[in-house]
Design a protein around this motif. Structure first.
Motif, short mmCIF file in Angstrom:
data_model
loop_
_atom_site.label_atom_id
_atom_site.label_comp_id
_atom_site.label_asym_id
_atom_site.label_seq_id
_atom_site.Cartn_x
_atom_site.Cartn_y
_atom_site.Cartn_z
N LEU A 211 1.14 -0.89 0.24
CA LEU A 211 -0.18 0.40 0.43
C LEU A 211 1.15 1.38 0.21
CD1 LEU A 211 -2.92 -1.15 2.41
CD2 LEU A 211 -3.15 -0.95 0.04
N VAL A 212 1.67 1.05 0.42
CA VAL A 212 2.83 2.31 0.73
C VAL A 212 3.51 2.28 -0.30
CG1 VAL A 212 5.14 3.01 1.56
CG2 VAL A 212 3.04 2.18 3.53
N PHE A 213 4.00 1.25 -0.94
CA PHE A 213 4.37 1.33 -2.10
C PHE A 213 3.29 2.17 -3.63
CE2 PHE A 213 6.96 -0.17 -6.18
CZ PHE A 213 7.79 0.84 -6.00
N ILE A 214 2.64 1.69 -3.11
CA ILE A 214 1.75 2.06 -4.08
C ILE A 214 1.16 3.47 -4.03
CG2 ILE A 214 -1.06 2.04 -5.12
CD1 ILE A 214 -0.69 -0.97 -4.74
N GLY A 215 1.33 4.10 -3.16
CA GLY A 215 1.53 5.61 -2.57
C GLY A 215 1.91 6.57 -3.11
N ILE A 216 3.32 5.55 -2.77
CA ILE A 216 4.71 6.47 -3.36
C ILE A 216 4.46 6.13 -5.23
CG2 ILE A 216 7.49 6.28 -3.76
CD1 ILE A 216 6.88 4.77 -1.06
N LEU A 217 4.00 5.23 -5.88
CA LEU A 217 3.70 5.71 -7.30
C LEU A 217 2.95 6.67 -7.87
CD1 LEU A 217 4.64 1.88 -8.02
CD2 LEU A 217 6.62 3.51 -8.19
N ARG A 218 2.14 6.27 -7.44
CA ARG A 218 0.71 7.70 -7.46
C ARG A 218 1.34 8.80 -7.22
NH1 ARG A 218 -3.40 6.28 -9.86
NH2 ARG A 218 -4.76 7.24 -8.84
N TRP A 219 1.54 8.71 -6.24
CA TRP A 219 2.35 10.42 -5.86
C TRP A 219 3.76 11.34 -6.64
CZ3 TRP A 219 6.20 12.98 -3.92
CH2 TRP A 219 5.93 14.84 -3.71
N THR A 220 4.24 10.23 -6.79
CA THR A 220 5.07 10.64 -7.44
C THR A 220 4.53 10.39 -9.38
OG1 THR A 220 7.23 8.62 -6.69
CG2 THR A 220 7.98 9.27 -8.55
N LEU A 221 3.88 10.08 -9.87
CA LEU A 221 3.41 10.10 -11.10
C LEU A 221 2.41 11.37 -10.96
CD1 LEU A 221 3.68 6.67 -12.11
CD2 LEU A 221 5.57 8.34 -12.57
N ARG A 222 1.41 11.94 -10.18
CA ARG A 222 0.62 12.80 -9.60
C ARG A 222 0.89 14.19 -10.99
NH1 ARG A 222 4.29 14.13 -7.08
NH2 ARG A 222 5.06 16.81 -6.31
N ALA A 223 2.04 14.52 -11.14
CA ALA A 223 1.70 16.13 -12.59
C ALA A 223 1.04 14.69 -13.28
CB ALA A 223 3.07 16.63 -11.87
N ARG A 224 0.93 14.31 -14.18
CA ARG A 224 1.41 13.67 -14.94
C ARG A 224 -0.38 13.52 -15.82
NH1 ARG A 224 4.64 8.21 -17.29
NH2 ARG A 224 6.51 9.36 -16.07
N PRO A 225 -0.60 13.99 -17.01
CA PRO A 225 -2.07 14.60 -17.70
C PRO A 225 -2.68 13.26 -17.85
CG PRO A 225 -0.21 14.77 -19.07
CD PRO A 225 0.47 14.57 -18.01
N VAL A 226 -1.85 12.12 -17.63
CA VAL A 226 -2.50 10.83 -17.70
C VAL A 226 -1.55 9.57 -16.65
CG1 VAL A 226 -3.61 8.39 -19.02
CG2 VAL A 226 -3.65 11.40 -20.19
N MET A 227 -2.06 9.31 -15.28
CA MET A 227 -2.04 8.43 -15.18
C MET A 227 -2.15 7.43 -15.23
SD MET A 227 -0.71 9.02 -11.46
CE MET A 227 -1.22 9.01 -10.51
N PRO A 228 -0.51 6.48 -15.22
CA PRO A 228 -0.93 4.93 -15.75
C PRO A 228 -2.09 4.39 -14.91
CG PRO A 228 1.40 5.70 -14.65
CD PRO A 228 0.59 6.76 -14.69
#
Length: 129
Positions: free
Chosen positions: A15-32
């Motif tokens: 859960l922490v790692f998924i949160g890190i990925l989502r936060w790290t990529l948050r500025a992208r126009p389209v989230m993975p």
């Protein structure tokens, strides 16, 4: 380590790692996609932790059972998500800070010291005694 503790460590780490990925990529126009994010997180966290547990139990040298999961953590997400430099910098900082943080929380508040056994942190319960 009791199997339930290991399972809890995996779930929290995932859960922490998924949160890190989502936060790290948050500025992208389209989230993975959630599928890609969860798939990469599964490989890095679940497979990595199971390999480390197996390697430690089997007597592998620590550079192998810590090194391979660390290499996967360092390489797989940046390649899979084609991270920009700023994303990569945040990702590396957060990914490698998360393990000691998780260890510190479990050690201090619950008294479970197995996550990073080589780094002793007293539990709140031990400090009261």
């Amino acid at each position: 380590m009791p199997p339930m503790r290991f399972f809890i460590f995996i779930v929290v780490s995932l859960l922490v790692f998924i949160g890190i990925l989502r936060w790290t990529l948050r500025a992208r126009p389209v989230m993975p996609s959630a599928g890609l994010t969860c798939g990469i997180a599964f490989v890095v966290v679940v497979v990595g932790m199971c390999f480390a547990k197996f390697g430690a139990t089997a007597g592998f040298p620590w550079p192998l059972y810590y090194g391979l999961p660390a290499a996967a953590t360092l390489a797989l997400p940046p390649l899979a998500f084609r991270m920009r430099r700023s994303e990569f910098a945040w990702y590396v900082l957060l990914a490698f800070a998360s393990s000691p943080a998780i260890h510190a929380v479990f050690s201090f508040f619950v008294g479970w010291h197995e996550y990073m056994p080589f780094w002793p942190i007293p539990s709140l319960r031990d400090m009261r005694s």
